[in-house]
Design a protein around this motif. Structure first.
Motif, PDB file in Angstrom:
ATOM      1  N   VAL A 285       1.008   5.493   0.026  1.00  0.00           N
ATOM      2  CA  VAL A 285       0.383   6.806   0.206  1.00  0.00           C
ATOM      3  C   VAL A 285       1.421   7.855  -0.191  1.00  0.00           C
ATOM      4  O   VAL A 285       2.516   7.883   0.367  1.00  0.00           O
ATOM      5  CB  VAL A 285      -0.068   7.025   1.659  1.00  0.00           C
TER       6      VAL A 285
ATOM      7  N   ALA B 258      -6.253   4.604   3.668  1.00  0.00           N
ATOM      8  CA  ALA B 258      -5.960   4.230   2.285  1.00  0.00           C
ATOM      9  C   ALA B 258      -6.701   2.966   1.866  1.00  0.00           C
ATOM     10  O   ALA B 258      -7.191   2.866   0.735  1.00  0.00           O
ATOM     11  CB  ALA B 258      -4.449   4.025   2.114  1.00  0.00           C
TER      12      ALA B 258
ATOM     13  N   GLY C 244      -6.058   3.145  -8.723  1.00  0.00           N
ATOM     14  CA  GLY C 244      -5.495   2.775  -7.434  1.00  0.00           C
ATOM     15  C   GLY C 244      -4.868   1.405  -7.365  1.00  0.00           C
ATOM     16  O   GLY C 244      -4.313   1.031  -6.338  1.00  0.00           O
TER      17      GLY C 244
ATOM     18  N   ILE D  63       0.859  -1.184   0.000  1.00  0.00           N
ATOM     19  CA  ILE D  63       0.000   0.000   0.000  1.00  0.00           C
ATOM     20  C   ILE D  63       0.895   1.235   0.000  1.00  0.00           C
ATOM     21  O   ILE D  63       1.827   1.341   0.811  1.00  0.00           O
ATOM     22  CB  ILE D  63      -0.926   0.034   1.229  1.00  0.00           C
TER      23      ILE D  63
ATOM     24  N   TYR E  78      -3.705   7.572  -2.860  1.00  0.00           N
ATOM     25  CA  TYR E  78      -3.566   6.195  -2.394  1.00  0.00           C
ATOM     26  C   TYR E  78      -3.436   5.243  -3.581  1.00  0.00           C
ATOM     27  O   TYR E  78      -4.162   5.356  -4.568  1.00  0.00           O
ATOM     28  CB  TYR E  78      -4.802   5.765  -1.583  1.00  0.00           C
ATOM     29  N   ASN E  79      -2.535   4.254  -3.462  1.00  0.00           N
ATOM     30  CA  ASN E  79      -2.382   3.220  -4.485  1.00  0.00           C
ATOM     31  C   ASN E  79      -2.043   1.886  -3.846  1.00  0.00           C
ATOM     32  O   ASN E  79      -1.460   1.835  -2.747  1.00  0.00           O
ATOM     33  CB  ASN E  79      -1.276   3.585  -5.480  1.00  0.00           C
TER      34      ASN E  79
ATOM     35  N   ILE F 132      -9.325   1.884  -1.555  1.00  0.00           N
ATOM     36  CA  ILE F 132      -8.641   0.943  -2.447  1.00  0.00           C
ATOM     37  C   ILE F 132      -9.434  -0.356  -2.547  1.00  0.00           C
ATOM     38  O   ILE F 132      -9.590  -0.922  -3.643  1.00  0.00           O
ATOM     39  CB  ILE F 132      -7.203   0.669  -1.948  1.00  0.00           C
TER      40      ILE F 132
ATOM     41  N   LEU G  30      -9.640   8.301  -4.339  1.00  0.00           N
ATOM     42  CA  LEU G  30      -8.316   7.826  -3.934  1.00  0.00           C
ATOM     43  C   LEU G  30      -7.342   8.991  -3.849  1.00  0.00           C
ATOM     44  O   LEU G  30      -6.138   8.796  -3.838  1.00  0.00           O
ATOM     45  CB  LEU G  30      -7.806   6.798  -4.948  1.00  0.00           C
TER      46      LEU G  30
END
Length: 285
Positions: free
Chosen positions: A46, A83, A144, A44, A127-128, A87, A101
């Motif tokens: 950010v 996040a 995302g 994850i 976020y991804n 997602i 996101l």
């Protein structure tokens, strides 16, 4: 990072429990990640980017350490939870109205030694999730969800999509292609001398509505634009087209030159880079 009279600073918060390898997307395990770092199955990421207008520089004010406790500070676990919720929605559903996101809700505080500094400019937070998914086109590309794998990913550009639309002559196809983040290419010839994955956001026509209420971001509003990812580290370059130029552009090459990563030149960082030490990498300038 610099380009002419424009500077950019990227701050990455990278959560992983697999220091060396990426894992396939697993939504069941993703839902467990809110319990803490040891439960994180997919990486994850950010990313926080202060919005510095051309000709300006990063501005900040010093904060008395004794006043830090009076601020609403988001710790790492809370940031991870913030996040994962949107997602997870993007990983499991696909509707017109999706949770954003990206946000401009947060401020950024930097600690240097024993001193604290609050960034004065607005901060874009994105976020991804990073994985090595193998899913058929176009479903491996979601907002995302970034697949970082030569084996499972092919690069696409806007010309490819226009060709697909012309061949199918089906307006629905275009709608299916929109609202995804696409890999454009994998780049090895770069200052790091490491494999970097380049992506771009393909947003729908409602992207223009950001001009009506720029403070409240919807998912179809601009984020990083076109950007470069170094797995296990984070975003190392981006265009920020709308926030820096007021233009909404797709599939662009970054014009920024990376000056330092945690105080090291990209060349030096590339030689020292070890994925298992990615939690030490916080800033790209």
């Amino acid at each position: 990072m610099k380009s002419g009279d424009t500077t950019l600073h990227l701050f990455n918060y990278y959560f992983t429990s697999h220091p060396k390898d990426l894992t396939p997307l697993n939504v069941k395990e993703l839902s467990k990640s809110i319990q803490g770092l040891k439960y994180v199955y997919n990486d994850i990421l950010v990313t926080a980017v202060p919005i510095i207008k051309p000709g300006d520089t990063l501005k900040y004010t010093q904060i008395d350490p004794q006043k830090i406790s009076s601020l609403t500070i988001i710790d790492k676990l809370a940031l991870l939870k913030q996040a994962i919720a949107p997602i997870y929605a993007h990983a499991t559903t696909r509707n017109f109205e999706m949770p954003a996101l990206k946000t401009l809700e947060y401020n950024l505080i930097i600690k240097q030694g024993k001193q604290y500094f609050k960034i004065s400019q607005p901060v874009l937070v994105v976020y991804n999730l990073i994985c090595n998914n193998m899913i058929y086109f176009p479903n491996q590309f979601k907002d995302g969800i970034l697949t970082a794998s030569d084996k499972y990913s092919k690069g696409y550009n806007m010309g490819d999509f226009k060709e697909i639309a012309d061949e199918t002559k089906n307006a629905f196809i275009w709608k299916e292609l929109e609202n995804r983040t696409y890999l454009s290419e994998t780049v090895r010839n770069n200052p790091f001398n490491l494999k970097i994955f380049s992506y771009w956001e393909f947003l729908n026509a409602d992207v223009e509505s950001i001009k009506l209420n720029p403070a409240v971001l919807k998912q179809y509003h601009p984020g990083l634009g076109s950007f470069d990812l170094l797995p296990k580290v984070g975003i190392v370059n981006c265009t920020m087209d709308y926030y820096l130029t007021g233009k909404i552009l797709f599939n662009q090459k970054s014009r920024f030159k990376i000056m330092t990563v945690n105080g090291k030149t990209p060349q030096s960082f590339g030689k020292l880079y070890q994925p298992e030490r990615s939690n030490e990498i916080k800033a790209v300038e």
